[in-house]
Design a protein around this motif. Structure first.
Motif, PDB file in Angstrom:
ATOM      1  N   LEU A 133       1.148  -1.232   0.179  1.00 60.80           N
ATOM      2  CA  LEU A 133      -0.105   0.570  -0.113  1.00 60.80           C
ATOM      3  C   LEU A 133       0.545   1.422   0.185  1.00 60.80           C
ATOM      4  O   LEU A 133       0.868   2.453  -0.547  1.00 60.80           O
ATOM      5  N   GLY A 134       1.867   1.217   0.553  1.00 58.11           N
ATOM      6  CA  GLY A 134       2.960   2.351   0.389  1.00 58.11           C
ATOM      7  C   GLY A 134       3.459   2.799  -0.747  1.00 58.11           C
ATOM      8  O   GLY A 134       3.755   3.359  -1.050  1.00 58.11           O
ATOM      9  N   THR A 135       3.782   1.654  -0.652  1.00 58.36           N
ATOM     10  CA  THR A 135       3.850   1.659  -2.651  1.00 58.36           C
ATOM     11  C   THR A 135       2.937   2.553  -3.507  1.00 58.36           C
ATOM     12  O   THR A 135       3.142   3.567  -4.656  1.00 58.36           O
ATOM     13  N   ILE A 136       2.100   2.083  -3.342  1.00 55.95           N
ATOM     14  CA  ILE A 136       1.141   2.236  -4.661  1.00 55.95           C
ATOM     15  C   ILE A 136       0.709   3.925  -3.884  1.00 55.95           C
ATOM     16  O   ILE A 136       0.078   4.937  -4.344  1.00 55.95           O
ATOM     17  N   PHE A 137       0.679   4.572  -2.929  1.00 53.19           N
ATOM     18  CA  PHE A 137       0.422   5.661  -2.100  1.00 53.19           C
ATOM     19  C   PHE A 137       1.510   6.233  -2.392  1.00 53.19           C
ATOM     20  O   PHE A 137       0.749   7.913  -3.498  1.00 53.19           O
ATOM     21  N   ILE A 138       2.746   6.080  -2.977  1.00 51.65           N
ATOM     22  CA  ILE A 138       3.614   7.229  -3.320  1.00 51.65           C
ATOM     23  C   ILE A 138       3.722   7.268  -5.020  1.00 51.65           C
ATOM     24  O   ILE A 138       3.545   8.344  -5.121  1.00 51.65           O
ATOM     25  N   LEU A 197      -8.850  12.373  -9.243  1.00 55.28           N
ATOM     26  CA  LEU A 197      -9.550  12.139  -8.355  1.00 55.28           C
ATOM     27  C   LEU A 197     -10.230  11.213  -8.197  1.00 55.28           C
ATOM     28  O   LEU A 197     -10.526  10.755  -6.634  1.00 55.28           O
ATOM     29  N   TRP A 198     -10.831  10.287  -8.649  1.00 55.70           N
ATOM     30  CA  TRP A 198     -10.816   8.639  -8.309  1.00 55.70           C
ATOM     31  C   TRP A 198     -10.445   8.003  -7.040  1.00 55.70           C
ATOM     32  O   TRP A 198     -11.184   6.895  -6.840  1.00 55.70           O
ATOM     33  N   GLY A 199      -9.468   8.211  -7.833  1.00 59.53           N
ATOM     34  CA  GLY A 199      -8.570   6.994  -7.549  1.00 59.53           C
ATOM     35  C   GLY A 199      -8.305   7.959  -5.943  1.00 59.53           C
ATOM     36  O   GLY A 199      -8.272   6.950  -5.087  1.00 59.53           O
ATOM     37  N   LEU A 200      -8.109   9.518  -5.783  1.00 62.52           N
ATOM     38  CA  LEU A 200      -8.075   9.482  -4.530  1.00 62.52           C
ATOM     39  C   LEU A 200      -9.701   9.450  -3.557  1.00 62.52           C
ATOM     40  O   LEU A 200      -9.029   9.395  -2.490  1.00 62.52           O
ATOM     41  N   LEU A 201     -10.475   9.592  -3.669  1.00 64.52           N
ATOM     42  CA  LEU A 201     -11.521   9.653  -3.130  1.00 64.52           C
ATOM     43  C   LEU A 201     -11.485   8.253  -3.409  1.00 64.52           C
ATOM     44  O   LEU A 201     -11.832   7.843  -1.577  1.00 64.52           O
ATOM     45  N   PHE A 202     -11.076   6.987  -3.653  1.00 61.13           N
ATOM     46  CA  PHE A 202     -11.506   5.837  -3.179  1.00 61.13           C
ATOM     47  C   PHE A 202     -10.301   5.177  -2.545  1.00 61.13           C
ATOM     48  O   PHE A 202     -10.234   4.156  -2.058  1.00 61.13           O
ATOM     49  N   MET A 203      -9.260   6.012  -2.272  1.00 63.16           N
ATOM     50  CA  MET A 203      -8.203   5.329  -1.519  1.00 63.16           C
ATOM     51  C   MET A 203      -8.315   5.614  -0.005  1.00 63.16           C
ATOM     52  O   MET A 203      -7.758   5.120   0.814  1.00 63.16           O
ATOM     53  N   LEU A 204      -9.271   5.901   0.178  1.00 59.49           N
ATOM     54  CA  LEU A 204      -9.927   6.622   1.368  1.00 59.49           C
ATOM     55  C   LEU A 204      -9.458   5.505   3.238  1.00 59.49           C
ATOM     56  O   LEU A 204      -8.885   6.034   3.464  1.00 59.49           O
TER      57      LEU A 204
END
Lengths: 443, 359
Positions: A332-337, A359-366
């Protein structure tokens, strides 16, 4: 006896997992709110003050949840881990008592002023109370991790003939090599959560075409702080934390990396695979040769001891759980970066607010920073097993001798029901605040 | 060093009783006497900015107990397992009742959290009184059966009650008629205290009625205390022998009596803070007299096999206690400063304070 240990562990695991969903947002968010308030003082632009007010509402709700689920944590050392408390209380009681005296009083006294005192205090003093709440919450994290670090890597003590652990060097508790990397890693991860929450709320506003000015502010702030924090969580803090594990808990390191056998000429890094505990090997693995040795020692051919070389009674008790927790966190840390880097590039090109896919990516990353924080803590805690005090006191030796499994299961079920209710209420109310949005917050 | 930390611990607990005590009392008043929305809101306003910091005194006292007297912390927290966890649950309901009520404007929602806050406050007052009763009565340390310990000498476990509710039974329970009496005393004392706080901090329409409530509750309280002294003497003479031989206990008792007598005059005072002052004196004096009467015991043993837990046999070693002193002094100064700031900002009547920002 087995049941007693099982329920004591389940109850602690459940209550601490649920509890930590809240402080991880509190600590990171307090920094971001102080940042908004600071921007307001500098620029006098009212939108920053409105943004601060809006997030203070979420903060207040989140803080209340953190407080009510936090008190059971301090009680449980005594209620469920009495033997551990009796033996080590002179040491870990020290840091826990300091948490109460230095951070809880600070937070609780100034939180009321921060939340209700804007008119009474004026903006500068109000900013100051926010800063003090931020300091209190970060001090609390520090003292908890000081306690945690002593359990992972005990220092500054002696063991008496009656088995009690006696403090001999107070300063050692704070110069513990385990403490600073873990603390900074944890705080960076907490800021990752807060940043993603902020970015996700911003993305929600932009995608639903309401409160767009705030949507842009939240996305921008979340992406910039989030990228910085995600990078810091990986390097140097995550790297240093892992190096402590390989040095002081080599069997834990082998288990979390999924290395069963020592490989001549350097160890591979495992990307995917399932630990097969019957045959003590990894099934279906996808791995890159020699990278683990390089990351750990900066030498491609350095040997790393496999789990099978350590005596089985000292293996972590839940090897697959530890392995998955660690890999989920790192993945997950890698995906966040990755995601935040892309978002930062688009932000720099002034195109982020219209790049819907990001934006969709940021929303669903919650939910995922919460999962990363939780699995990170599972890596630390499952990695310490079978010990309460690493190498010295086994978990089974620490439970309360007179509290039967029936009583613990009763209270565990009670906590599960109560926390389920609290979780639902939190989602309902936080959802309502977010749905209403900052603009309606003007009085 | 043990004595120093004992005084610190007991002082912190006494402060907790006074501070969170008014929150519980306000909750009880809220439950039984506040019928109109504006009085309910005033009551929650008067404790709104304070309750969280007040609760910290309990947590901080728990921390000091943990590090200075780890054996007692381990023994008492595991032995009183069920009531302690229930206290935690009640604290959760009290807090959510206060903090969630204002989040939605719906009368059913508000009603639910009002009841949660009020009932949790009432039960907490009862439970804390019962807890003090248990400490005075003592427990079966080492869980002795037929003259033999079945556990290590300082461990025990108590169920919530036994079938006879008899404090002299071989199988003790947490709730028996003796400890329940302490619980009732606590409920009455905190009701008075909470009412006095509301009179002090608000202009609610209840204030004149609350003075009457205080007067009659105080009458009942004096009656119950006399009864408990009488029953206590029959049950457990040791604290009462100490009672006669220790001048300090007399002083605390005098403080308590001053508070108690003063409260009878509640209806004639002009200053609204006087009632709160006297109820604080009563609580502090009563608490101090009770713990001092069993000193140096912290938890008496009801059997003759295992000794009582005293401040000397449960303390952490000297080095830890000494180092603790250095940071504690700094912390206390800071805490005092926070208290001053907090009570200065929210000084006087709180009718106009903006609590629960949502409008």
């Amino acid at each position: 006896m087995e049941d007693m240990l099982l329920y004591d562990r389940l109850q602690f695991a459940f209550t601490i997992t649920f509890h930590y969903l809240f402080p991880q947002l509190t600590m990171g968010l307090s920094l971001l709110i102080v940042f908004f308030k600071f921007r307001f003082l500098r620029t006098k632009e009212d939108k920053f003050n409105q943004a601060a007010r809006f997030w203070m509402k979420i903060f207040a709700l989140n803080f209340a949840m953190g407080v009510v689920t936090g008190i059971p944590m301090e009680f449980q050392f005594g209620t469920n881990w009495a033997k551990f408390s009796e033996l080590t209380g002179g040491i870990i009681g020290q840091t826990l008592a300091m948490e109460g005296m230095f951070s809880f009083f600070l937070e609780s006294s100034f939180l009321g002023l921060f939340l209700f005192g804007e008119k009474l205090l004026g903006h500068k003093l109000h900013f100051l109370t926010g800063l003090l709440v931020f300091l209190g919450s970060w001090a609390s994290g520090f003292l908890i991790i000081a306690t945690h670090s002593w359990m992972q890597h005990p220092v500054g003590f002696e063991i008496l003939a009656n088995g009690k652990y006696v403090l001999t060097n107070f300063g050692a508790l704070f110069s513990n090599v385990w403490l600073w990397p873990s603390y900074l890693h944890n705080q960076a991860a907490s800021l990752v959560t807060a940043s993603f929450v902020m970015a996700a709320v911003g993305a929600f506003y932009l995608l639903s075409k309401k409160q767009e000015e705030f949507g842009q502010l939240f996305v921008r702030t979340g992406v910039i702080f989030g990228l910085a924090a995600s990078l810091l969580a990986a390097f140097p803090t995550g790297d240093m934390t892992a190096k402590n594990v390989v040095k002081y808990q080599p069997e834990t390191f082998a288990a979390m990396e999924g290395i069963f056998e020592t490989e001549k000429g350097g160890s591979e890094i495992i990307l995917v695979g399932q630990p097969n505990m019957l045959e003590k090997k990894l099934d279906n693995k996808i791995a890159v040769p020699n990278v683990l040795s390089f990351l750990t020692y900066q030498k491609w051919d350095r040997e790393i001891k496999g789990l099978n070389e350590f005596s089985p009674e000292n293996h972590p008790t839940n090897v697959p759980g530890l392995y998955y927790a660690y890999h989920i966190m790192v993945g997950l840390g890698t995906i966040f970066i990755g995601l935040l880097s892309l978002a930062a590039v688009q932000l720099f090109r002034r195109k982020l607010y219209t790049t819907n896919i990001l934006l969709w990516g940021l929303l669903f990353m919650l939910p995922f920073p919460y999962i990363a924080n939780t699995t990170g803590w599972y890596t630390a805690e499952l990695g310490r097993q079978p010990w309460l005090v690493h190498g010295l006191l086994r978990t089974a030796e620490g439970i309360s001798p007179t509290v039967s499994s029936g009583n613990t299961l009763f209270t565990l079920l009670g906590f599960v029901g109560l926390y389920l209710l609290l979780g639902l209420l939190f989602l309902l109310l936080a959802g309502k605040i977010i749905y209403k949005g900052p603009q309606t917050a003007i009085k | 060093m043990e004595l120093f930390w004992y005084i610190v611990l007991m002082t912190m607990l006494a402060v907790y009783v006074i501070l969170d005590g008014y929150d519980f009392g306000a909750g009880i008043i809220h439950l039984f006497f506040a019928k109109e929305e504006k009085d309910k809101v005033l009551i929650t306003k008067s404790i709104g900015p304070f309750w969280d910091a007040n609760e910290v005194w309990l947590i901080a006292a728990g921390g000091v107990l943990f590090f200075a007297f780890p054996t007692l912390y381990a023994s008492a927290f595991s032995g009183f397992y069920l009531p302690l966890i229930m206290i935690l649950w009640l604290l959760i309901f009290r807090a959510t009742g206060l903090e969630l009520r204002g989040q939605l404007h719906n009368s059913l929602w508000e009603n639910i959290w009002d009841k949660a806050f009020g009932l949790a406050s009432l039960l907490l007052a009862l439970f804390f009184g019962v807890a003090l009763g248990n400490v005075v009565r003592g427990v079966n340390l080492g869980m002795v059966e037929n003259g033999v310990s079945t556990q290590e000498a300082h461990y025990f476990f108590l169920p919530l009650w036994n079938s006879t509710l008899d404090p002299q039974s071989h199988q003790l329970g947490i709730i028996d008629w003796f400890t329940l009496l302490f619980g009732l005393i606590s409920v009455l004392a905190l009701t008075i205290h909470g009412a006095a706080w509301i009179i002090f901090k608000t202009n609610s329409s209840l204030n004149s009625r609350l003075k009457t409530v205080i007067f009659y509750a105080n009458l009942g309280l004096v009656g119950l205390i006399l009864l408990s002294l009488l029953l206590g003497f029959i049950l457990n003479p040791l604290p009462f022998q100490n009672f006669c031989s220790r001048p300090l206990v007399w002083i605390f008792t005098a403080v308590m009596l001053t508070g108690s007598l003063g409260l009878f005059k509640i209806r004639s005072w002009k200053k609204d803070g006087m009632g709160f002052l006297f109820s604080s004196l009563f609580l502090a004096g009563g608490f101090a007299a009770t713990v001092a009467s069993i000193f140096p015991n912290l938890l008496p043993s009801t059997n003759t096999v295992n000794p009582s837990l005293t401040i000397y046999n449960v303390a952490a070693p000297e080095y830890g206690l000494k180092t603790g002193l250095s940071w504690f002094v700094v912390a206390v100064v800071l805490v005092a400063l926070y208290l001053v700031i907090q009570y200065r900002v929210f000084r006087g009547k709180m009718d106009d304070v903006d609590y629960h920002g949502e409008h």
